[in-house]
Enzyme design. Structure first.
Site, PDB file in Angstrom:
ATOM      1  N   ALA A   1       8.196  28.931  53.402  1.00 27.89           N
ATOM      2  CA  ALA A   1       7.926  29.993  54.379  1.00 27.89           C
ATOM      3  C   ALA A   1       8.600  29.701  55.715  1.00 27.89           C
ATOM      4  CB  ALA A   1       6.423  30.201  54.560  1.00 27.89           C
TER       5      ALA A   1
ATOM      6  N   HIS B   1       3.643  23.027  55.769  1.00 30.14           N
ATOM      7  CA  HIS B   1       4.346  22.941  54.470  1.00 30.14           C
ATOM      8  C   HIS B   1       5.870  23.089  54.615  1.00 30.14           C
ATOM      9  CE1 HIS B   1       3.821  27.292  54.688  1.00 30.14           C
ATOM     10  NE2 HIS B   1       2.584  27.266  54.214  1.00 30.14           N
TER      11      HIS B   1
ATOM     12  N   ALA C   1       1.804  34.052  50.817  1.00 35.66           N
ATOM     13  CA  ALA C   1       0.684  34.763  50.193  1.00 35.66           C
ATOM     14  C   ALA C   1      -0.180  35.523  51.189  1.00 35.66           C
ATOM     15  CB  ALA C   1      -0.178  33.764  49.422  1.00 35.66           C
ATOM     16  N   HIS C   2       0.257  35.616  52.439  1.00 32.07           N
ATOM     17  CA  HIS C   2      -0.548  36.287  53.456  1.00 32.07           C
ATOM     18  C   HIS C   2      -0.384  37.810  53.367  1.00 32.07           C
ATOM     19  CE1 HIS C   2      -1.402  32.625  56.076  1.00 32.07           C
ATOM     20  NE2 HIS C   2      -0.662  32.179  55.072  1.00 32.07           N
TER      21      HIS C   2
ATOM     22  N   ASP D   1      -2.385  22.025  49.976  1.00 31.04           N
ATOM     23  CA  ASP D   1      -2.326  23.487  50.117  1.00 31.04           C
ATOM     24  C   ASP D   1      -2.966  24.143  48.897  1.00 31.04           C
ATOM     25  OD1 ASP D   1      -1.766  25.865  51.425  1.00 31.04           O
ATOM     26  OD2 ASP D   1       0.243  26.062  50.585  1.00 31.04           O
TER      27      ASP D   1
END
Length: 458
Positions: A271, A267, A185-186, A327
């Protein structure tokens, strides 16, 4: 409402304490709200302590867990107040090292970060979280320059505070030194490289390394951006935990970072490159026994981000390294709809298979933070791995505390002389009450009415 306020609430002292005359004497002996030396004994309860659940009492005074042997044999005294917990379980408070926001607020973009931190620190108590790392995702330099000094001042203002809230144990800066191929989501426009080493990091965050270490606990970076691990080494030398994540690194690159001090994986499975039998990538660090360093890894056990089978494989490979993280993003604690993680819009919907709420970048199928709470994550871990309640609780208490270097005196244990941050739960991990510094910070109305309070006269 703190513990004493609850006991002596205006609808009658005798409603909480066993005898009205005793209650009035107790109150008289502690006039002017001077309860600093009050010795409290939790009885008819079980404790999660030293890797097992035992039937025992918990003694606290001045916000510190007391050794009953000293009380019995040296002080030769008894408790000022006994609290009968009706066989409920006392556990160290939960620790969440990766939390993006909650209750409609987001640490990365909130215009009033002080109010945001205060609100979330209070709200987390209902889920048993007594310590946490506010997480700021990849941002522009201007955002760090504005946010970090404000947070530094806010944390400084809390040093002598008696506010009953979840403790902020340093920030988690997730990015912007991550791989553009593993964005999650960056925002790709905020990403930076580490070509200039530690100078690049100090430049983007707007603080020197010595200033950063005062407020930062964890920095997530992609190890392939620091091939000689010079940045990793300098950060860990300053006591900052380096976490590997949002990365396309192979196992060798991951090993290099761990050898130079990296101790966490952000996490796990998400990713990063997937496990492959010829190169297991970062996931292979879990079973690499050639490394002398202990590696911890975060798992989002929300039933969405990581399949139960994957969690089970990770746990069976390295049970002593699993750290539960939520998260969670701003929609945690709220209903569905459109929310934010950083500057990205997020849609909260229900997963058709699991019927659990999940967060996607609006208009995509890209997962971006969870809406799970820590008590949910503990329950989900038990289901996924069939581990015991003791083993699951360790992943939300002892393991994150050891990762952060605050175990056992500041968090993660019920050891004698340690800080009395603990929770009262049932065997299904439903939180009944949360204590900060030995005082009642949050309670469930339907459960605390079952507690019995007994004042002693000395």
């Amino acid at each position: 409402m703190n513990l004493i306020d609850h006991i002596f609430k205006t609808d009658g002292i005798e409603s909480s304490l066993n005898d009205k005359n005793q209650s009035l004497k107790f109150l008289k002996n502690h006039l002017n709200n001077d309860f600093s030396n009050l010795l409290i004994q939790f009885t008819n309860c079980r404790l999660f302590h030293n890797n097992r659940i035992i039937k025992d009492d918990l003694w606290i005074r001045n916000g510190i867990i007391q050794n009953p042997r000293q009380i019995f044999f040296e002080e030769k005294t008894q408790a000022d107040l006994q609290i009968d917990l009706n066989n409920l379980l006392i556990s160290p408070g939960f620790i969440d090292v990766q939390l993006n926001g909650a209750f409609g607020r987001d640490f990365t973009i909130d215009s009033n970060i002080e109010e945001c931190l205060s609100l979330i620190s209070k709200g987390l108590l209902q889920y048993g979280v007594t310590s946490y790392c506010p997480t700021i995702i990849s941002s522009d330099k201007s955002n760090y320059s504005e946010l970090l000094p404000k947070i530094k001042n806010y944390l400084y203002s809390l040093k002598n505070s008696t506010n009953l809230s979840s403790t902020i144990v340093g920030l988690h800066l997730e990015g912007p030194f991550i791989n553009k191929e593993k964005l999650g989501a960056h925002d790709i426009n905020t990403l930076r490289t580490l070509e200039n080493g530690i100078q690049a990091l100090e430049d983007i965050y707007g603080m020197s390394l010595d200033e950063l270490k005062e407020i930062i606990s964890i920095i997530t970076l992609a190890p392939e951006l620091d091939p000689e691990s010079k940045v990793v080494k300098k950060l860990t030398e300053k006591g900052i935990v380096v976490s590997l994540g949002h990365s396309s690194a192979n196992l060798k690159e991951g090993e290099q970072a761990v050898i130079n001090g990296a101790s966490f994986i952000t996490h796990l499975f998400n990713a990063m490159l997937p496990f492959h039998h010829r190169d297991p990538h970062l996931i292979g660090l879990l079973s690499n026994f050639n490394l002398e360093s202990h590696i911890y890894y975060g798992v989002i056990s929300d039933g969405i981000h990581t399949h139960p089978s994957a969690i089970n494989i990770a746990y069976k490979s390295h049970p002593n390294g699993l750290v539960l993280v939520t998260d969670a993003m701003s929609a945690m604690g709220l209903e569905g709809g459109v929310h934010h993680i950083g500057n990205q819009k997020v849609q909260i919907v229900r997963d058709p298979e699991s019927n659990k709420r999940c967060a996607y970048l609006e208009g995509t199928k890209t997962l971006c933070g969870s809406v799970a709470t820590m008590d949910d994550c503990v329950r989900n871990l038990i289901v996924a791995t069939e581990c015991s309640l003791v083993e699951a609780l360790k992943c939300a208490t002892e393991h994150p505390a050891k990762l952060l270097g605050i175990y056992p005196m500041k968090a993660g244990s019920l050891n004698y002389d340690s800080k009395a941050d603990f929770i009262i739960i049932d065997d299904c991990v439903n939180v009944k009450a949360t204590f900060i510094n030995g005082d009642l910070a949050w309670f469930s109305e339907d459960s605390i009415s079952n507690f019995k309070f007994l004042a002693q006269n000395r």
